[in-house]
Design an enzyme around this catalytic site. Structure first.
Site, PDB file in Angstrom:
ATOM      1  N   CYS A  11      16.656  16.770 -20.839  1.00  0.00           N
ATOM      2  CA  CYS A  11      16.727  17.711 -21.951  1.00  0.00           C
ATOM      3  C   CYS A  11      18.187  18.104 -22.139  1.00  0.00           C
ATOM      4  O   CYS A  11      19.052  17.739 -21.342  1.00  0.00           O
ATOM      5  CB  CYS A  11      15.863  18.933 -21.629  1.00  0.00           C
ATOM      6  N   CYS A  83      13.554  16.484 -25.642  1.00  0.00           N
ATOM      7  CA  CYS A  83      14.068  17.187 -26.821  1.00  0.00           C
ATOM      8  C   CYS A  83      14.867  16.205 -27.662  1.00  0.00           C
ATOM      9  O   CYS A  83      15.371  15.205 -27.146  1.00  0.00           O
ATOM     10  CB  CYS A  83      14.903  18.409 -26.438  1.00  0.00           C
ATOM     11  N   CYS A  90      21.114  10.341 -25.330  1.00  0.00           N
ATOM     12  CA  CYS A  90      20.718   9.772 -24.043  1.00  0.00           C
ATOM     13  C   CYS A  90      21.633   8.609 -23.688  1.00  0.00           C
ATOM     14  O   CYS A  90      21.783   7.662 -24.468  1.00  0.00           O
ATOM     15  CB  CYS A  90      19.268   9.286 -24.106  1.00  0.00           C
TER      16      CYS A  90
END
Length: 148
Positions: A11, A83, A90
């Protein structure tokens, strides 16, 4: 018996949703998963997340907000972004890590909006409870829902 699956819940700040997911995974699936959580940043452990998890019988009070780089020695089988921001930013995971996005609403943002409207604290906590229960419902499906 095959080895446990190393799973990371990622997250933005590793303060709420990813912490809840790690807590549920350890509580419900420790027989098949090694669960971890981290963030792109660290925002500290959200006290409301701790409180609503405790209501459900899961103690995450000893967790800490961690940067992804703090877990760089672990070879993850699965990385689940919880999220949108973490999903968009990422990083690349070398090896066999399967990256999956399963987004959940942001309880702190929802509670802040309700607080600005004058909602009582209990109503604000309901934002956390709802997401806690959504995350639990998802964790129950693991690892089968990942095709593993």
């Amino acid at each position: 018996m095959s080895a446990k699956i190393n799973i990371l819940f990622l997250c933005t700040g590793n303060s709420c949703r990813s912490q809840m997911a790690e807590g549920w995974a350890k509580h419900l699936k420790s027989d098949v998963l090694n669960a971890y959580s981290a963030g792109i940043e660290t925002h500290g452990l959200n006290p409301n997340a701790v409180a609503v998890m405790k209501e459900a019988g899961v103690d995450i009070s000893s967790h800490s907000s961690k940067l992804l780089s703090e877990l760089d020695t672990i070879n993850f089988d699965v990385v689940i972004t919880v999220c949108g921001h973490a999903h968009e930013t990422c990083p690349y995971f070398p090896g066999k890590a399967k990256v999956v996005h399963v987004g959940f609403p942001d309880p702190p943002a929802q509670a802040k909006e309700l607080a600005a409207q004058g909602a009582p604290e209990e109503e604000q906590l309901n934002c956390y409870r709802k997401v806690r229960d959504q995350i639990k419902a998802y964790i129950v499906t693991l690892p089968e829902s990942l095709g593993m």
